[in-house]
Design a protein around this motif. Structure first.
Motif, PDB file in Angstrom:
ATOM      1  N   LEU A 339      -0.327  -2.614   2.522  1.00 47.15           N
ATOM      2  CA  LEU A 339       0.498  -1.556   3.106  1.00 47.15           C
ATOM      3  C   LEU A 339      -0.126  -1.008   4.389  1.00 47.15           C
ATOM      4  O   LEU A 339       0.571  -0.767   5.383  1.00 47.15           O
ATOM      5  CB  LEU A 339       0.696  -0.433   2.090  1.00 47.15           C
ATOM      6  CG  LEU A 339       1.611  -0.762   0.904  1.00 47.15           C
ATOM      7  CD1 LEU A 339       1.656   0.411  -0.073  1.00 47.15           C
ATOM      8  CD2 LEU A 339       3.023  -1.094   1.384  1.00 47.15           C
ATOM      9  N   PHE A 340      -1.433  -0.825   4.396  1.00 50.28           N
ATOM     10  CA  PHE A 340      -2.106  -0.361   5.618  1.00 50.28           C
ATOM     11  C   PHE A 340      -1.989  -1.415   6.722  1.00 50.28           C
ATOM     12  O   PHE A 340      -1.767  -1.084   7.888  1.00 50.28           O
ATOM     13  CB  PHE A 340      -3.577  -0.043   5.340  1.00 50.28           C
ATOM     14  CG  PHE A 340      -3.800   1.363   4.846  1.00 50.28           C
ATOM     15  CD1 PHE A 340      -3.675   2.447   5.710  1.00 50.28           C
ATOM     16  CD2 PHE A 340      -4.134   1.612   3.516  1.00 50.28           C
ATOM     17  CE1 PHE A 340      -3.886   3.750   5.262  1.00 50.28           C
ATOM     18  CE2 PHE A 340      -4.345   2.903   3.057  1.00 50.28           C
ATOM     19  CZ  PHE A 340      -4.212   3.976   3.937  1.00 50.28           C
ATOM     20  N   TYR A 341      -2.161  -2.687   6.352  1.00 53.02           N
ATOM     21  CA  TYR A 341      -2.068  -3.777   7.327  1.00 53.02           C
ATOM     22  C   TYR A 341      -0.669  -3.838   7.957  1.00 53.02           C
ATOM     23  O   TYR A 341      -0.523  -3.882   9.184  1.00 53.02           O
ATOM     24  CB  TYR A 341      -2.398  -5.100   6.642  1.00 53.02           C
ATOM     25  CG  TYR A 341      -2.076  -6.330   7.467  1.00 53.02           C
ATOM     26  CD1 TYR A 341      -2.903  -6.725   8.520  1.00 53.02           C
ATOM     27  CD2 TYR A 341      -0.947  -7.099   7.181  1.00 53.02           C
ATOM     28  CE1 TYR A 341      -2.611  -7.853   9.267  1.00 53.02           C
ATOM     29  CE2 TYR A 341      -0.652  -8.231   7.924  1.00 53.02           C
ATOM     30  CZ  TYR A 341      -1.480  -8.604   8.964  1.00 53.02           C
ATOM     31  OH  TYR A 341      -1.185  -9.720   9.706  1.00 53.02           O
ATOM     32  N   LEU A 342       0.362  -3.804   7.120  1.00 53.77           N
ATOM     33  CA  LEU A 342       1.732  -3.895   7.620  1.00 53.77           C
ATOM     34  C   LEU A 342       2.118  -2.634   8.402  1.00 53.77           C
ATOM     35  O   LEU A 342       2.897  -2.712   9.362  1.00 53.77           O
ATOM     36  CB  LEU A 342       2.697  -4.122   6.453  1.00 53.77           C
ATOM     37  CG  LEU A 342       2.530  -5.463   5.720  1.00 53.77           C
ATOM     38  CD1 LEU A 342       3.444  -5.533   4.503  1.00 53.77           C
ATOM     39  CD2 LEU A 342       2.806  -6.634   6.660  1.00 53.77           C
ATOM     40  N   THR A 343       1.563  -1.492   8.018  1.00 53.82           N
ATOM     41  CA  THR A 343       1.802  -0.263   8.780  1.00 53.82           C
ATOM     42  C   THR A 343       1.196  -0.374  10.172  1.00 53.82           C
ATOM     43  O   THR A 343       1.794   0.065  11.163  1.00 53.82           O
ATOM     44  CB  THR A 343       1.211   0.951   8.044  1.00 53.82           C
ATOM     45  OG1 THR A 343       1.829   1.072   6.758  1.00 53.82           O
ATOM     46  CG2 THR A 343       1.460   2.237   8.832  1.00 53.82           C
ATOM     47  N   ALA A 344       0.006  -0.981  10.268  1.00 53.29           N
ATOM     48  CA  ALA A 344      -0.626  -1.185  11.573  1.00 53.29           C
ATOM     49  C   ALA A 344       0.240  -2.093  12.451  1.00 53.29           C
ATOM     50  O   ALA A 344       0.436  -1.815  13.644  1.00 53.29           O
ATOM     51  CB  ALA A 344      -2.019  -1.786  11.398  1.00 53.29           C
ATOM     52  N   VAL A 345       0.765  -3.166  11.871  1.00 51.78           N
ATOM     53  CA  VAL A 345       1.635  -4.078  12.629  1.00 51.78           C
ATOM     54  C   VAL A 345       2.881  -3.346  13.109  1.00 51.78           C
ATOM     55  O   VAL A 345       3.302  -3.489  14.275  1.00 51.78           O
ATOM     56  CB  VAL A 345       2.021  -5.299  11.776  1.00 51.78           C
ATOM     57  CG1 VAL A 345       3.023  -6.185  12.516  1.00 51.78           C
ATOM     58  CG2 VAL A 345       0.788  -6.113  11.400  1.00 51.78           C
ATOM     59  N   ALA A 346       3.493  -2.556  12.228  1.00 53.81           N
ATOM     60  CA  ALA A 346       4.692  -1.802  12.596  1.00 53.81           C
ATOM     61  C   ALA A 346       4.392  -0.800  13.705  1.00 53.81           C
ATOM     62  O   ALA A 346       5.191  -0.633  14.638  1.00 53.81           O
ATOM     63  CB  ALA A 346       5.249  -1.082  11.365  1.00 53.81           C
ATOM     64  N   ALA A 347       3.245  -0.135  13.632  1.00 47.98           N
ATOM     65  CA  ALA A 347       2.871   0.840  14.662  1.00 47.98           C
ATOM     66  C   ALA A 347       2.675   0.164  16.012  1.00 47.98           C
ATOM     67  O   ALA A 347       3.087   0.695  17.052  1.00 47.98           O
ATOM     68  CB  ALA A 347       1.596   1.570  14.247  1.00 47.98           C
TER      69      ALA A 347
END
Length: 417
Positions: A339-347
Protein backbone atom coordinates in the motif's frame (compact mmCIF):
# COMPACT_ATOMS: atom_id res chain seq x y z
CA UNK A 1 31.39 27.21 -16.31
CA UNK A 2 32.46 23.59 -15.79
CA UNK A 3 29.38 22.88 -13.67
CA UNK A 4 27.14 24.35 -16.36
CA UNK A 5 28.82 22.15 -19.00
CA UNK A 6 28.40 19.03 -16.85
CA UNK A 7 24.74 19.90 -16.30
CA UNK A 8 24.16 20.35 -20.06
CA UNK A 9 25.80 17.01 -20.77
CA UNK A 10 23.85 15.17 -18.08
CA UNK A 11 20.57 15.06 -20.03
CA UNK A 12 21.85 13.28 -23.17
CA UNK A 13 23.94 10.93 -20.99
CA UNK A 14 20.94 9.99 -18.85
CA UNK A 15 18.81 9.65 -21.99
CA UNK A 16 21.38 7.26 -23.48
CA UNK A 17 21.52 5.19 -20.29
CA UNK A 18 17.75 4.77 -20.36
CA UNK A 19 17.47 4.26 -24.11
CA UNK A 20 20.13 1.53 -24.50
CA UNK A 21 18.62 -1.84 -23.46
CA UNK A 22 22.01 -3.35 -22.64
CA UNK A 23 23.05 -5.28 -19.54
CA UNK A 24 26.29 -4.53 -17.71
CA UNK A 25 26.08 -7.92 -16.03
CA UNK A 26 23.58 -10.75 -16.40
CA UNK A 27 22.46 -13.40 -13.94
CA UNK A 28 19.82 -15.90 -14.96
CA UNK A 29 17.20 -14.09 -17.02
CA UNK A 30 17.89 -10.75 -15.34
CA UNK A 31 20.87 -8.50 -14.74
CA UNK A 32 22.29 -5.06 -14.06
CA UNK A 33 21.51 -2.70 -16.94
CA UNK A 34 22.72 0.74 -17.98
CA UNK A 35 19.50 2.23 -16.62
CA UNK A 36 20.58 1.13 -13.14
CA UNK A 37 23.20 3.89 -13.25
CA UNK A 38 20.30 6.38 -13.37
CA UNK A 39 18.80 4.72 -10.29
CA UNK A 40 22.13 4.97 -8.44
CA UNK A 41 22.23 8.71 -9.21
CA UNK A 42 18.67 8.85 -7.92
CA UNK A 43 19.78 7.68 -4.47
CA UNK A 44 21.44 11.05 -3.82
CA UNK A 45 18.37 12.94 -4.99
CA UNK A 46 16.13 10.67 -2.92
CA UNK A 47 18.01 11.60 0.24
CA UNK A 48 17.69 15.28 -0.63
CA UNK A 49 13.94 14.95 -1.32
CA UNK A 50 13.13 12.81 1.70
CA UNK A 51 10.71 15.45 2.98
CA UNK A 52 8.34 14.89 0.02
CA UNK A 53 5.26 12.70 0.37
CA UNK A 54 6.26 10.22 -2.35
CA UNK A 55 9.76 9.79 -0.87
CA UNK A 56 8.29 9.21 2.60
CA UNK A 57 5.85 6.56 1.31
CA UNK A 58 8.60 4.84 -0.64
CA UNK A 59 10.87 4.81 2.42
CA UNK A 60 8.05 3.29 4.50
CA UNK A 61 7.58 0.57 1.88
CA UNK A 62 11.31 -0.24 1.95
CA UNK A 63 11.31 -0.42 5.77
CA UNK A 64 8.25 -2.69 5.80
CA UNK A 65 9.79 -4.87 3.12
CA UNK A 66 12.97 -5.21 5.16
CA UNK A 67 10.88 -5.98 8.25
CA UNK A 68 9.18 -8.80 6.32
CA UNK A 69 12.62 -10.23 5.53
CA UNK A 70 13.70 -10.05 9.18
CA UNK A 71 10.50 -11.76 10.34
CA UNK A 72 11.00 -14.56 7.83
CA UNK A 73 14.54 -15.46 8.94
CA UNK A 74 13.35 -17.82 11.66
CA UNK A 75 11.10 -19.69 9.22
CA UNK A 76 13.61 -20.43 6.47
CA UNK A 77 17.14 -21.72 6.41
CA UNK A 78 18.26 -19.40 3.63
CA UNK A 79 20.75 -16.59 3.94
CA UNK A 80 19.03 -13.21 3.85
CA UNK A 81 21.34 -11.86 1.11
CA UNK A 82 19.09 -13.24 -1.62
CA UNK A 83 16.05 -11.60 -0.06
CA UNK A 84 17.81 -8.25 0.34
CA UNK A 85 18.96 -8.49 -3.27
CA UNK A 86 15.36 -9.07 -4.35
CA UNK A 87 14.24 -6.07 -2.29
CA UNK A 88 16.83 -3.83 -3.95
CA UNK A 89 15.86 -5.16 -7.38
CA UNK A 90 12.20 -4.37 -6.66
CA UNK A 91 12.71 -0.77 -5.50
CA UNK A 92 15.67 0.51 -7.52
CA UNK A 93 13.69 1.56 -10.64
CA UNK A 94 11.70 3.97 -8.43
CA UNK A 95 14.86 5.95 -7.74
CA UNK A 96 14.97 7.09 -11.39
CA UNK A 97 12.09 9.42 -10.49
CA UNK A 98 14.36 11.29 -8.09
CA UNK A 99 17.19 11.36 -10.63
CA UNK A 100 14.84 13.27 -12.94
CA UNK A 101 14.20 15.80 -10.18
CA UNK A 102 17.96 16.31 -10.01
CA UNK A 103 18.82 16.73 -13.72
CA UNK A 104 15.64 18.34 -15.10
CA UNK A 105 14.69 21.86 -14.08
CA UNK A 106 12.86 23.49 -16.98
CA UNK A 107 10.52 22.60 -19.80
CA UNK A 108 13.43 22.88 -22.24
CA UNK A 109 15.26 20.25 -20.18
CA UNK A 110 12.29 17.91 -20.44
CA UNK A 111 11.99 18.52 -24.18
CA UNK A 112 15.71 17.88 -24.68
CA UNK A 113 15.54 14.66 -22.67
CA UNK A 114 12.70 13.18 -24.72
CA UNK A 115 14.33 14.29 -27.98
CA UNK A 116 17.69 12.80 -26.92
CA UNK A 117 16.04 9.56 -25.80
CA UNK A 118 14.25 9.23 -29.11
CA UNK A 119 17.44 9.82 -31.09
CA UNK A 120 19.43 7.20 -29.16
CA UNK A 121 16.51 4.76 -29.36
CA UNK A 122 16.42 5.34 -33.13
CA UNK A 123 20.03 4.13 -33.36
CA UNK A 124 19.05 1.07 -31.31
CA UNK A 125 16.18 0.48 -33.73
CA UNK A 126 18.50 0.60 -36.76
CA UNK A 127 20.92 -1.84 -35.10
CA UNK A 128 18.11 -4.26 -34.23
CA UNK A 129 16.57 -4.20 -37.70
CA UNK A 130 19.95 -4.57 -39.41
CA UNK A 131 21.02 -7.58 -37.33
CA UNK A 132 17.58 -9.20 -37.53
CA UNK A 133 17.66 -9.01 -41.31
CA UNK A 134 21.34 -9.89 -41.77
CA UNK A 135 21.82 -12.54 -39.06
CA UNK A 136 18.31 -13.96 -38.61
CA UNK A 137 16.80 -13.80 -42.07
CA UNK A 138 14.28 -11.18 -41.02
CA UNK A 139 12.86 -13.37 -38.24
CA UNK A 140 12.18 -11.04 -35.29
CA UNK A 141 11.21 -13.67 -32.76
CA UNK A 142 12.31 -17.27 -32.39
CA UNK A 143 10.00 -19.13 -30.02
CA UNK A 144 10.57 -17.44 -26.61
CA UNK A 145 13.31 -15.00 -27.60
CA UNK A 146 13.56 -11.80 -29.64
CA UNK A 147 16.42 -11.79 -32.13
CA UNK A 148 18.83 -9.00 -33.02
CA UNK A 149 21.56 -7.16 -31.19
CA UNK A 150 22.32 -3.63 -29.99
CA UNK A 151 25.68 -2.68 -31.50
CA UNK A 152 26.86 -6.26 -31.15
CA UNK A 153 25.48 -6.77 -27.64
CA UNK A 154 22.41 -8.87 -26.78
CA UNK A 155 19.40 -6.70 -25.88
CA UNK A 156 18.26 -6.97 -22.28
CA UNK A 157 14.96 -8.81 -21.81
CA UNK A 158 15.08 -10.63 -25.15
CA UNK A 159 14.41 -13.99 -23.52
CA UNK A 160 10.80 -14.31 -22.42
CA UNK A 161 9.90 -11.53 -24.87
CA UNK A 162 7.65 -9.39 -22.63
CA UNK A 163 10.31 -7.12 -21.13
CA UNK A 164 11.94 -6.19 -24.44
CA UNK A 165 8.60 -5.98 -26.26
CA UNK A 166 7.33 -3.54 -23.62
CA UNK A 167 10.50 -1.50 -24.12
CA UNK A 168 9.66 -1.36 -27.86
CA UNK A 169 6.14 -0.13 -27.15
CA UNK A 170 7.32 2.58 -24.75
CA UNK A 171 10.04 3.72 -27.19
CA UNK A 172 7.42 4.11 -29.90
CA UNK A 173 5.23 6.26 -27.67
CA UNK A 174 8.09 8.45 -26.47
CA UNK A 175 9.26 8.92 -30.07
CA UNK A 176 5.76 10.17 -30.90
CA UNK A 177 5.99 12.69 -28.06
CA UNK A 178 9.37 13.85 -29.40
CA UNK A 179 7.80 14.13 -32.85
CA UNK A 180 4.94 16.25 -31.51
CA UNK A 181 7.15 18.79 -29.72
CA UNK A 182 9.94 18.96 -32.31
CA UNK A 183 10.17 22.03 -34.58
CA UNK A 184 12.74 20.88 -37.15
CA UNK A 185 11.28 18.84 -39.99
CA UNK A 186 14.34 16.62 -40.45
CA UNK A 187 14.20 15.59 -36.81
CA UNK A 188 10.43 15.19 -37.04
CA UNK A 189 10.92 12.61 -39.78
CA UNK A 190 13.50 10.78 -37.69
CA UNK A 191 11.18 10.67 -34.65
CA UNK A 192 8.35 9.54 -36.90
CA UNK A 193 10.40 6.66 -38.27
CA UNK A 194 11.29 5.70 -34.69
CA UNK A 195 7.66 5.71 -33.58
CA UNK A 196 6.67 3.65 -36.62
CA UNK A 197 9.63 1.25 -36.43
CA UNK A 198 9.24 0.46 -32.73
CA UNK A 199 5.49 -0.01 -33.22
CA UNK A 200 6.30 -2.58 -35.91
CA UNK A 201 8.81 -4.35 -33.65
CA UNK A 202 6.17 -4.47 -30.91
CA UNK A 203 3.81 -6.26 -33.26
CA UNK A 204 6.62 -8.49 -34.59
CA UNK A 205 7.35 -9.60 -31.03
CA UNK A 206 3.89 -11.21 -30.85
CA UNK A 207 3.74 -10.23 -27.18
CA UNK A 208 0.03 -9.79 -26.54
CA UNK A 209 0.71 -7.70 -23.44
CA UNK A 210 3.00 -5.28 -25.30
CA UNK A 211 0.72 -5.02 -28.34
CA UNK A 212 -2.34 -4.35 -26.18
CA UNK A 213 -0.45 -1.74 -24.15
CA UNK A 214 0.68 0.02 -27.32
CA UNK A 215 -2.88 0.06 -28.67
CA UNK A 216 -4.22 1.42 -25.38
CA UNK A 217 -1.65 4.23 -25.22
CA UNK A 218 -2.27 5.43 -28.75
CA UNK A 219 -6.05 4.98 -28.44
CA UNK A 220 -6.21 7.02 -25.22
CA UNK A 221 -4.11 9.72 -26.87
CA UNK A 222 -6.39 9.80 -29.91
CA UNK A 223 -9.53 10.01 -27.80
CA UNK A 224 -8.15 12.85 -25.69
CA UNK A 225 -7.02 14.80 -28.77
CA UNK A 226 -10.00 14.11 -31.04
CA UNK A 227 -11.79 17.46 -30.71
CA UNK A 228 -8.70 19.69 -30.61
CA UNK A 229 -6.34 17.95 -33.04
CA UNK A 230 -8.36 15.90 -35.55
CA UNK A 231 -5.48 15.96 -38.05
CA UNK A 232 -3.13 14.43 -35.48
CA UNK A 233 -5.70 11.73 -34.69
CA UNK A 234 -5.98 10.89 -38.40
CA UNK A 235 -2.18 10.77 -38.55
CA UNK A 236 -2.10 8.29 -35.66
CA UNK A 237 -4.65 6.08 -37.38
CA UNK A 238 -2.55 6.07 -40.54
CA UNK A 239 0.55 5.12 -38.51
CA UNK A 240 -1.37 2.32 -36.80
CA UNK A 241 -2.73 0.85 -40.02
CA UNK A 242 0.66 1.25 -41.69
CA UNK A 243 2.43 -0.55 -38.81
CA UNK A 244 -0.05 -3.41 -39.00
CA UNK A 245 0.23 -3.80 -42.78
CA UNK A 246 4.03 -3.62 -42.63
CA UNK A 247 4.02 -6.29 -39.93
CA UNK A 248 1.90 -8.86 -41.74
CA UNK A 249 4.64 -10.36 -43.98
CA UNK A 250 7.02 -10.67 -41.03
CA UNK A 251 4.34 -12.25 -38.84
CA UNK A 252 3.43 -14.74 -41.54
CA UNK A 253 7.08 -15.69 -41.87
CA UNK A 254 7.51 -16.33 -38.15
CA UNK A 255 4.26 -18.36 -37.85
CA UNK A 256 4.11 -17.36 -34.18
CA UNK A 257 1.14 -15.10 -34.82
CA UNK A 258 -0.89 -18.12 -35.97
CA UNK A 259 0.14 -20.00 -32.84
CA UNK A 260 -1.04 -17.15 -30.60
CA UNK A 261 -4.31 -16.82 -32.49
CA UNK A 262 -4.86 -20.56 -32.11
CA UNK A 263 -4.19 -20.27 -28.37
CA UNK A 264 -6.73 -17.46 -28.04
CA UNK A 265 -9.31 -19.41 -30.09
CA UNK A 266 -8.81 -22.63 -28.11
CA UNK A 267 -8.95 -20.80 -24.78
CA UNK A 268 -12.23 -19.10 -25.69
CA UNK A 269 -13.78 -22.30 -27.02
CA UNK A 270 -12.86 -24.25 -23.89
CA UNK A 271 -13.63 -21.37 -21.56
CA UNK A 272 -10.18 -21.94 -20.09
CA UNK A 273 -9.03 -18.46 -19.08
CA UNK A 274 -5.86 -19.78 -17.51
CA UNK A 275 -4.81 -21.34 -20.82
CA UNK A 276 -5.78 -18.13 -22.59
CA UNK A 277 -3.57 -16.12 -20.23
CA UNK A 278 -0.60 -18.50 -20.58
CA UNK A 279 -0.93 -19.70 -16.98
CA UNK A 280 -1.19 -16.25 -15.40
CA UNK A 281 -4.34 -17.10 -13.41
CA UNK A 282 -2.55 -19.95 -11.63
CA UNK A 283 0.26 -17.57 -10.76
CA UNK A 284 -2.24 -14.99 -9.48
CA UNK A 285 -3.99 -17.55 -7.29
CA UNK A 286 -0.73 -18.94 -5.88
CA UNK A 287 0.49 -15.42 -5.02
CA UNK A 288 -2.84 -14.39 -3.49
CA UNK A 289 -2.86 -17.58 -1.42
CA UNK A 290 0.57 -16.66 -0.05
CA UNK A 291 -0.65 -13.14 0.78
CA UNK A 292 -3.68 -14.62 2.59
CA UNK A 293 -1.36 -16.86 4.62
CA UNK A 294 0.94 -13.98 5.58
CA UNK A 295 -0.74 -10.61 4.87
CA UNK A 296 1.93 -8.61 6.74
CA UNK A 297 4.98 -10.17 5.09
CA UNK A 298 3.91 -12.01 1.95
CA UNK A 299 6.68 -14.18 0.56
CA UNK A 300 9.30 -11.87 2.15
CA UNK A 301 11.09 -11.57 -1.21
CA UNK A 302 11.73 -15.32 -1.35
CA UNK A 303 9.71 -16.21 -4.45
CA UNK A 304 7.42 -19.18 -5.07
CA UNK A 305 7.83 -22.34 -3.05
CA UNK A 306 9.34 -25.31 -4.89
CA UNK A 307 6.23 -27.33 -3.99
CA UNK A 308 4.37 -25.38 -6.67
CA UNK A 309 6.37 -26.94 -9.51
CA UNK A 310 3.85 -29.72 -9.94
CA UNK A 311 1.02 -27.21 -10.20
CA UNK A 312 2.72 -25.19 -12.91
CA UNK A 313 4.08 -28.29 -14.70
CA UNK A 314 7.49 -26.71 -15.17
CA UNK A 315 10.99 -27.79 -14.24
CA UNK A 316 11.65 -24.95 -11.79
CA UNK A 317 9.84 -22.05 -10.15
CA UNK A 318 13.15 -20.22 -9.67
CA UNK A 319 12.71 -16.58 -10.69
CA UNK A 320 9.01 -17.02 -11.41
CA UNK A 321 6.75 -14.07 -10.52
CA UNK A 322 2.98 -13.43 -10.52
CA UNK A 323 3.12 -11.40 -13.78
CA UNK A 324 1.06 -8.64 -12.17
CA UNK A 325 2.67 -5.59 -10.58
CA UNK A 326 -0.09 -5.03 -8.02
CA UNK A 327 -0.24 -8.63 -6.86
CA UNK A 328 3.55 -8.86 -6.92
CA UNK A 329 3.87 -5.89 -4.57
CA UNK A 330 1.67 -7.59 -1.95
CA UNK A 331 3.19 -11.01 -2.60
CA UNK A 332 6.75 -9.71 -2.21
CA UNK A 333 6.36 -7.81 1.08
CA UNK A 334 2.79 -8.02 2.36
CA UNK A 335 -0.19 -5.70 2.16
CA UNK A 336 1.10 -2.75 4.31
CA UNK A 337 4.32 -2.41 2.31
CA UNK A 338 2.43 -2.77 -0.97
CA UNK A 339 0.00 0.00 0.00
CA UNK A 340 2.84 2.42 0.77
CA UNK A 341 4.58 1.47 -2.49
CA UNK A 342 1.46 1.97 -4.62
CA UNK A 343 0.67 5.22 -2.80
CA UNK A 344 4.16 6.49 -3.71
CA UNK A 345 3.56 5.60 -7.37
CA UNK A 346 0.17 7.35 -7.33
CA UNK A 347 1.70 10.46 -5.72
CA UNK A 348 4.41 10.62 -8.38
CA UNK A 349 1.82 10.36 -11.14
CA UNK A 350 -0.46 13.02 -9.62
CA UNK A 351 2.44 15.45 -9.17
CA UNK A 352 3.49 14.92 -12.77
CA UNK A 353 -0.07 15.43 -14.04
CA UNK A 354 -0.52 18.65 -12.05
CA UNK A 355 2.66 20.12 -13.45
CA UNK A 356 1.87 19.89 -17.18
CA UNK A 357 -0.99 20.97 -19.39
CA UNK A 358 -2.11 20.89 -22.99
CA UNK A 359 -0.85 18.12 -25.26
CA UNK A 360 1.68 16.74 -22.77
CA UNK A 361 -1.04 16.18 -20.19
CA UNK A 362 -2.96 14.11 -22.75
CA UNK A 363 0.21 12.20 -23.61
CA UNK A 364 1.04 11.55 -19.93
CA UNK A 365 -2.50 10.31 -19.28
CA UNK A 366 -2.22 7.85 -22.19
CA UNK A 367 1.29 6.82 -21.09
CA UNK A 368 0.04 6.07 -17.57
CA UNK A 369 -3.00 4.20 -18.92
CA UNK A 370 -0.79 1.87 -20.94
CA UNK A 371 1.44 1.16 -17.96
CA UNK A 372 -1.06 0.95 -15.14
CA UNK A 373 -4.03 -0.62 -16.95
CA UNK A 374 -2.21 -3.05 -19.24
CA UNK A 375 1.49 -3.55 -18.60
CA UNK A 376 1.20 -3.63 -14.80
CA UNK A 377 -1.77 -6.00 -14.90
CA UNK A 378 -0.11 -8.50 -17.24
CA UNK A 379 3.57 -8.20 -16.30
CA UNK A 380 5.71 -7.11 -13.34
CA UNK A 381 6.68 -4.20 -15.53
CA UNK A 382 7.78 -1.68 -12.90
CA UNK A 383 10.51 -3.97 -11.62
CA UNK A 384 11.94 -4.60 -15.08
CA UNK A 385 15.12 -2.51 -14.59
CA UNK A 386 15.19 -0.42 -17.76
CA UNK A 387 11.44 -0.21 -18.43
CA UNK A 388 10.58 0.57 -14.80
CA UNK A 389 13.32 3.19 -14.58
CA UNK A 390 12.04 4.80 -17.78
CA UNK A 391 8.51 4.97 -16.40
CA UNK A 392 9.60 6.58 -13.14
CA UNK A 393 12.06 8.96 -14.82
CA UNK A 394 9.29 10.14 -17.15
CA UNK A 395 7.05 10.94 -14.18
CA UNK A 396 9.95 12.73 -12.54
CA UNK A 397 10.69 14.69 -15.71
CA UNK A 398 7.20 16.19 -15.78
CA UNK A 399 7.21 16.73 -12.01
CA UNK A 400 10.57 18.53 -12.12
CA UNK A 401 9.52 21.22 -14.62
CA UNK A 402 9.91 24.60 -12.98
CA UNK A 403 6.61 26.45 -13.34
CA UNK A 404 8.39 29.79 -13.18
CA UNK A 405 9.54 29.35 -16.78
CA UNK A 406 5.95 29.11 -18.00
CA UNK A 407 6.13 32.79 -18.83
CA UNK A 408 8.43 32.02 -21.75
CA UNK A 409 5.83 31.37 -24.42
CA UNK A 410 8.16 29.68 -26.91
CA UNK A 411 9.16 27.03 -24.39
CA UNK A 412 5.59 26.57 -23.20
CA UNK A 413 4.39 25.98 -26.75
CA UNK A 414 7.00 23.32 -27.36
CA UNK A 415 6.40 21.15 -24.29
CA UNK A 416 2.88 21.89 -23.10
CA UNK A 417 1.11 22.48 -26.37
Amino acid sequence: MHLALMYNLSLPVVAALLALPVALYTYGNSGLVLADVVSVIGVLAFLRRFHTFEAFCLACAVVLGFAAIVMSLSDNGMAPLRQIGSLIFFFKPCLAYFCALLVIRTEDDARNFFASFSLVAWLVLISLFATIIYSHGGLVRSDSEINGSVFGLPPFGAYGVNSLATYFAVCSFIAFLALSIEKKWKLKLLHLSGAFGFACLTVFSVSREAILGLIVMYTFLMLSMFTKRPASVLFLIVIGIGSLLASLPWLEKSQLFDVKLAQIKTGLELGDWDYLSSGRLRLYMAALQRIAENPFGGAAFLGFDAALQGIFEIESVEGLSPHNQYITAGWKMGIPGALFYLTAVAAMLLKAARNVDGYCKHWLFAFAAGFLLVFANLWDVLIVPNVGALFFFTLGAFTAINRRVRGHSSTDARISG
